[in-house]
Design a protein around this motif. Structure first.
Motif, mmCIF file in Angstrom:
data_model
loop_
_atom_site.group_PDB
_atom_site.id
_atom_site.type_symbol
_atom_site.label_atom_id
_atom_site.label_comp_id
_atom_site.label_asym_id
_atom_site.label_seq_id
_atom_site.Cartn_x
_atom_site.Cartn_y
_atom_site.Cartn_z
ATOM 1 N N ASN A 1 0.834 -1.199 0.000
ATOM 2 C CA ASN A 1 0.000 0.000 0.000
ATOM 3 C C ASN A 1 0.869 1.248 0.000
ATOM 4 N N SER A 2 0.260 2.353 -0.347
ATOM 5 C CA SER A 2 1.008 3.590 -0.580
ATOM 6 C C SER A 2 1.611 4.176 0.678
ATOM 7 N N PHE A 3 1.200 3.709 1.834
ATOM 8 C CA PHE A 3 1.736 4.261 3.078
ATOM 9 C C PHE A 3 2.872 3.419 3.646
ATOM 10 N N ASP A 4 3.215 2.380 2.960
ATOM 11 C CA ASP A 4 4.253 1.479 3.453
ATOM 12 C C ASP A 4 5.380 1.417 2.442
ATOM 13 N N GLU A 5 6.430 2.187 2.680
ATOM 14 C CA GLU A 5 7.540 2.227 1.736
ATOM 15 C C GLU A 5 8.658 1.283 2.113
ATOM 16 N N GLN A 6 8.425 0.455 3.097
ATOM 17 C CA GLN A 6 9.470 -0.492 3.468
ATOM 18 C C GLN A 6 9.707 -1.473 2.336
ATOM 19 N N ASN A 7 10.972 -1.753 2.085
ATOM 20 C CA ASN A 7 11.284 -2.775 1.108
ATOM 21 C C ASN A 7 10.931 -4.146 1.676
ATOM 22 N N GLU A 8 10.659 -5.063 0.787
ATOM 23 C CA GLU A 8 10.231 -6.393 1.206
ATOM 24 C C GLU A 8 11.128 -7.433 0.575
ATOM 25 N N ILE A 9 11.432 -8.446 1.365
ATOM 26 C CA ILE A 9 12.224 -9.565 0.863
ATOM 27 C C ILE A 9 11.481 -10.846 1.190
ATOM 28 N N SER A 10 11.388 -11.708 0.184
ATOM 29 C CA SER A 10 10.774 -13.016 0.383
ATOM 30 C C SER A 10 11.621 -14.029 -0.373
ATOM 31 N N GLY A 11 12.475 -14.692 0.346
ATOM 32 C CA GLY A 11 13.367 -15.651 -0.305
ATOM 33 C C GLY A 11 14.276 -14.977 -1.312
ATOM 34 N N ARG A 12 14.188 -15.396 -2.564
ATOM 35 C CA ARG A 12 15.035 -14.801 -3.602
ATOM 36 C C ARG A 12 14.417 -13.539 -4.199
ATOM 37 N N TYR A 13 13.209 -13.234 -3.778
ATOM 38 C CA TYR A 13 12.496 -12.080 -4.320
ATOM 39 C C TYR A 13 12.620 -10.888 -3.382
ATOM 40 N N SER A 14 12.765 -9.708 -3.972
ATOM 41 C CA SER A 14 12.737 -8.490 -3.176
ATOM 42 C C SER A 14 12.075 -7.384 -3.988
ATOM 43 N N TRP A 15 11.495 -6.440 -3.263
ATOM 44 C CA TRP A 15 10.782 -5.347 -3.903
ATOM 45 C C TRP A 15 11.247 -4.028 -3.298
ATOM 46 N N ASN A 16 11.428 -3.050 -4.178
ATOM 47 C CA ASN A 16 11.879 -1.719 -3.788
ATOM 48 C C ASN A 16 10.803 -0.713 -4.189
ATOM 49 N N PHE A 17 10.123 -0.163 -3.189
ATOM 50 C CA PHE A 17 9.043 0.790 -3.431
ATOM 51 C C PHE A 17 9.568 2.186 -3.114
ATOM 52 N N GLN A 18 9.553 3.076 -4.076
ATOM 53 C CA GLN A 18 10.016 4.452 -3.873
ATOM 54 C C GLN A 18 8.949 5.418 -4.388
ATOM 55 N N LYS A 19 8.253 6.058 -3.472
ATOM 56 C CA LYS A 19 7.220 7.006 -3.867
ATOM 57 C C LYS A 19 7.819 8.214 -4.565
ATOM 58 N N SER A 20 9.042 8.595 -4.187
ATOM 59 C CA SER A 20 9.664 9.791 -4.772
ATOM 60 C C SER A 20 9.844 9.657 -6.282
ATOM 61 N N THR A 21 10.028 8.428 -6.732
ATOM 62 C CA THR A 21 10.205 8.194 -8.166
ATOM 63 C C THR A 21 9.031 7.411 -8.757
ATOM 64 N N SER A 22 7.995 7.185 -7.955
ATOM 65 C CA SER A 22 6.819 6.423 -8.392
ATOM 66 C C SER A 22 7.234 5.092 -9.015
ATOM 67 N N SER A 23 8.065 4.401 -8.303
ATOM 68 C CA SER A 23 8.548 3.131 -8.829
ATOM 69 C C SER A 23 8.354 2.004 -7.820
ATOM 70 N N PHE A 24 8.169 0.827 -8.334
ATOM 71 C CA PHE A 24 7.977 -0.374 -7.500
ATOM 72 C C PHE A 24 8.671 -1.513 -8.224
ATOM 73 N N ASN A 25 9.986 -1.583 -8.039
ATOM 74 C CA ASN A 25 10.804 -2.527 -8.794
ATOM 75 C C ASN A 25 10.936 -3.865 -8.089
ATOM 76 N N PHE A 26 11.122 -4.887 -8.876
ATOM 77 C CA PHE A 26 11.133 -6.278 -8.407
ATOM 78 C C PHE A 26 12.454 -6.915 -8.808
ATOM 79 N N THR A 27 13.162 -7.460 -7.825
ATOM 80 C CA THR A 27 14.455 -8.091 -8.084
ATOM 81 C C THR A 27 14.397 -9.568 -7.737
#
Lengths: 114, 113
Positions: free
Chosen positions: B52-78
């Protein structure tokens, strides 16, 4: 989260005929969504179906071509009418059952029009 | 209007390489939700993450991780140390509460052995 049973999983239809796709949800949901995924493309929203009211169609989709039924809070049908080869796509239903979960999707109906 | 852009149409990597899938979104809403889905060749959509838009914490799940940055309106998946089973189409999606998901065009990931 909700579980959706979508039928049929695939079908081959003659042009000019119609196909009705059913989605049954194991819990009551207010809104159901119908999507189309053309070959190699992303998902495009066809319409939003609320129980007890007419479906709301997105631009480019009309009720005569894609009539939707929503008789209760657990079931919906999408009919693709007057089929042409351009209708060959995967059709998916989706629900948003709970704010604590993601959207749930049916397994899809792969339609081929010949 | 809401919009999701996945600029990478196709990515090919060799097993064990790390790969990042980009997602840029547009919305005027202050409350919104971002998703990633995986669509393997079998066609079903597999839910990966909801943010959700109020939670900018990055998330890691096993080999997957997500980087949410509101400043750049990006939600990248690694994906770290990619595997052949990761080969699929990955969709980023956006919604405001309770409305339909708006999908990006998807990124096809091919992982070779």
């Amino acid at each position: 989260s909700a579980v959706i049973s979508q039928k049929p999983s695939r079908d081959i239809c003659q042009r000019g005929t119609s196909l009705t796709i059913q989605c049954q949800v194991d819990s009551q949901v207010t809104m159901m969504f119908w999507y189309r995924q053309q070959p190699g493309q992303s998902l495009t929203l066809i319409a939003t179906a609320n129980q007890g009211s007419e479906a709301t169609y997105e631009s480019g989709f009309v009720i005569d071509k894609f009539p939707i039924s929503r008789p209760n809070l657990t079931f919906s049908t999408l009919t693709v009418s007057n089929l042409s080869p351009e209708d060959s796509s995967i059709y998916l239903c989706s629900v948003f059952p709970d704010r604590n979960y993601g959207y749930t999707f049916g397994s899809g109906t792969r339609l081929t029009v010949v | 209007a809401q919009k999701v852009t996945q600029a990478q149409t196709e990515i090919s990597v060799v097993e064990k390489e790390d790969v990042t899938l980009d997602c840029v979104y547009e919305t005027r809403d202050t409350t919104y939700y971002l998703f990633w889905y995986k669509q393997p060749p079998s066609g079903e959509l597999v839910f990966l993450i909801r943010r959700n838009s109020f939670d900018e914490q990055n998330e890691i799940s096993g080999r997957y991780s997500w980087n949410f940055q509101k400043s750049t309106s990006s939600f990248n998946f690694t994906i770290t140390a990619s595997q052949v089973v990761d080969s699929a189409v990955y969709f980023c999606a956006l919604t405001s509460a309770g409305t339909a998901l708006i999908f990006g065009k998807g990124t096809t990931l091919s992982v070779s052995s």
